[in-house]
Design an enzyme around this catalytic site. Structure first.
Site, PDB file in Angstrom:
ATOM      1  N   ASP A 239      -5.594  40.207 -14.514  1.00  0.00           N
ATOM      2  CA  ASP A 239      -6.432  39.727 -13.397  1.00  0.00           C
ATOM      3  C   ASP A 239      -7.693  39.117 -14.004  1.00  0.00           C
ATOM      4  OD1 ASP A 239      -7.081  39.496 -10.572  1.00  0.00           O
ATOM      5  OD2 ASP A 239      -8.572  41.058 -10.933  1.00  0.00           O
TER       6      ASP A 239
ATOM      7  N   GLY B 230     -12.276  47.808 -10.665  1.00  0.00           N
ATOM      8  CA  GLY B 230     -11.456  49.008 -10.618  1.00  0.00           C
ATOM      9  C   GLY B 230     -10.501  49.155  -9.455  1.00  0.00           C
ATOM     10  N   GLY B 231     -10.525  48.263  -8.479  1.00  0.00           N
ATOM     11  CA  GLY B 231      -9.649  48.415  -7.319  1.00  0.00           C
ATOM     12  C   GLY B 231      -8.176  48.364  -7.679  1.00  0.00           C
ATOM     13  N   LYS B 232      -7.785  47.411  -8.512  1.00  0.00           N
ATOM     14  CA  LYS B 232      -6.378  47.294  -8.897  1.00  0.00           C
ATOM     15  C   LYS B 232      -5.967  48.424  -9.845  1.00  0.00           C
ATOM     16  CE  LYS B 232      -6.199  42.261  -8.271  1.00  0.00           C
ATOM     17  NZ  LYS B 232      -7.627  42.065  -7.943  1.00  0.00           N
TER      18      LYS B 232
ATOM     19  N   ARG C 130     -19.396  46.559 -16.618  1.00  0.00           N
ATOM     20  CA  ARG C 130     -18.292  46.546 -15.659  1.00  0.00           C
ATOM     21  C   ARG C 130     -17.350  47.739 -15.861  1.00  0.00           C
ATOM     22  NH1 ARG C 130     -16.826  42.102 -12.798  1.00  0.00           N
ATOM     23  NH2 ARG C 130     -14.613  42.318 -13.325  1.00  0.00           N
TER      24      ARG C 130
ATOM     25  N   ASP D 207     -11.860  46.209 -20.102  1.00  0.00           N
ATOM     26  CA  ASP D 207     -12.701  45.097 -19.660  1.00  0.00           C
ATOM     27  C   ASP D 207     -13.745  44.846 -20.743  1.00  0.00           C
ATOM     28  OD1 ASP D 207     -13.106  43.680 -16.698  1.00  0.00           O
ATOM     29  OD2 ASP D 207     -14.880  43.562 -17.986  1.00  0.00           O
TER      30      ASP D 207
ATOM     31  N   CYS E 148      -8.830  35.298  -8.062  1.00  0.00           N
ATOM     32  CA  CYS E 148      -9.315  35.188  -6.679  1.00  0.00           C
ATOM     33  C   CYS E 148      -9.932  33.800  -6.485  1.00  0.00           C
ATOM     34  CB  CYS E 148     -10.292  36.294  -6.331  1.00  0.00           C
ATOM     35  SG  CYS E 148     -11.640  36.534  -7.507  1.00  0.00           S
TER      36      CYS E 148
ATOM     37  N   ASP F 258     -12.308  42.885 -26.434  1.00  0.00           N
ATOM     38  CA  ASP F 258     -12.021  41.490 -26.124  1.00  0.00           C
ATOM     39  C   ASP F 258     -10.531  41.372 -25.814  1.00  0.00           C
ATOM     40  OD1 ASP F 258     -11.588  38.767 -26.012  1.00  0.00           O
ATOM     41  OD2 ASP F 258     -12.800  38.299 -27.775  1.00  0.00           O
ATOM     42  N   GLY F 259     -10.215  41.137 -24.555  1.00  0.00           N
ATOM     43  CA  GLY F 259      -8.820  41.104 -24.133  1.00  0.00           C
ATOM     44  C   GLY F 259      -7.998  40.044 -24.831  1.00  0.00           C
TER      45      GLY F 259
END
Length: 386
Positions: free
Chosen positions: A257, A187-189, A211, A206, A312, A239-240
């Site tokens: 991301d 959730g930061g972005k 999550r 997501d 990342c 499902d992205g």
């Protein structure tokens, strides 16, 4: 003593039973499947030494020791709280707003015979606005205190790897944009996207329901209820990879991301570590999953819109190769043309805060360094042309 004797007798009886049992009933513990010889963190380090040692050469020892050292954080100011009071407190800690400091110090390169003149960054290099993130200077290993609940009922700031803000900045949000965060948790972005004040509608998705639960918790802690209204912020667990089919040609800006090897986490945490032996196949097919997610994100982007791909991870197999593979896939299967945007100006803008790898084929990569132990964070901006 009696307990030790009893234990010894039981062990002797167990051995005797094994020795006298018919051969077909004898078995030994299968160490390879029941008790891994090495923890996942150690397997991750072995993998990184083999692959990144080749990829980064002489830079790897410095990156390696930084990854194994304590991470540095930034404090993203919550614009939905009493931000002016929070900024004053952070400045008293000798922290600096690296975003606005970078733009206030921006100077155009001088042409021959002309002095350097102060000027804003070119319009074509526009970053997402209204983001304020404080960090300590290079070499300063101070830590921020935990965020407190402000007078408006939301937390003052969000602690995050400051390099994680770069993909959001690169997305270049404009007021009234419709935005998709395809792999949004934890959730930061997503929070940073809302802090810009530009999102007319934001879809935060997501695949994992656990999550998305963490994502919802972040939103409840930092964002007022009227902003979290479903007409403005929609949280889903889909499902992205199928998003291009569900909502094609819909969004002005898309952040992708993707799940990755999460290099720093893999070296420090056993829980949910993708280098666990049981997750070997999952790890091997990561680049395929990443291509599928980026392709879906670009299919969901309007022609003329922008997407930012980020990980990342330091791995070029998960970074540049995924971008290049996705561009080829969309061109061949969908006749869609995608253009990589130049982000080299980010190195100049944020060189006082981060260390950038100088040799990316496409996109930009923040590499960990003991003087500024952020990252790794790879990000690449793409424009869908057709």
């Amino acid at each position: 003593m009696a307990a030790l004797v009893l234990r010894g007798v039981r062990e002797l009886l167990r051995r005797a039973d094994f020795a006298t049992a018919p051969r077909r009933h004898r078995h030994k513990k299968k160490w390879a499947t029941t008790e891994p010889k090495f923890p996942a963190t150690r397997l991750a380090l072995q993998n990184f030494d083999m692959t990144y040692g080749v990829q980064f050469g002489d830079l790897w020892p410095s990156i390696r020791v930084s990854l194994l050292s304590e991470q540095k954080y930034g404090a993203l100011v919550n614009n939905f709280g009493t931000w002016d009071h929070v900024i004053a407190e952070l400045e008293r800690l000798s922290a600096r707003d690296f975003v606005n400091e970078a733009f206030s110090h921006w100077k155009l390169e001088p042409e021959k015979g002309q002095p350097v003149a102060s000027a804003p960054a070119p319009v074509s290099w526009a970053c997402s606005p209204n983001l304020q993130c404080f960090t300590f200077a290079k070499g300063d290993i101070s830590c921020f205190p935990r965020a407190r609940l402000g007078s408006l009922g939301v937390l003052d700031y969000y602690l995050m790897d400051a390099a994680s803000l770069l993909p959001v900045l690169a997305l270049g949000l404009q007021p009234g944009d419709t935005v998709l965060d395809l792999c949004a948790a934890p959730g930061g972005k997503t929070l940073a996207l809302l802090q810009t004040g530009c999102c007319r509608n934001l879809a935060a998705n997501d695949l994992s329901t656990s999550r998305t639960g963490r994502l919802q918790k972040v939103l409840h802690s930092y964002v007022p209820e009227d902003i979290r209204d479903e007409s403005r912020v929609r949280v889903t667990s889909c499902d992205g990879r199928k998003w291009g089919e569900l909502e094609g040609d819909t969004y002005d800006r898309v952040l992708v991301d993707v799940p990755c090897t999460t290099d720093r986490h893999s070296l420090h945490e056993e829980e949910n570590n993708i280098f666990q032996r049981s997750r070997k196949k999952e790890r091997q097919i990561l680049p395929l999953l990443q291509v599928q997610l980026l392709a879906a994100g670009l299919l969901a982007t309007k022609p003329g819109g922008y997407a930012v791909y980020s990980t990342c991870s330091l791995s070029h197999l998960q970074n540049e190769y995924v971008v290049q593979g996705t561009i080829e896939l969309l061109a061949n299967q969908y006749s869609i043309e995608v253009q990589v945007e130049d982000l080299t100006h980010f190195r100049k803008l944020f060189m006082d805060t981060f260390f950038f790898f100088p040799s990316c084929q496409v996109g930009e990569l923040v590499i960990p360094n003991l003087m500024a132990n952020f990252g790794p964070m790879y990000f690449c901006k793409l424009r869908r042309l057709t």
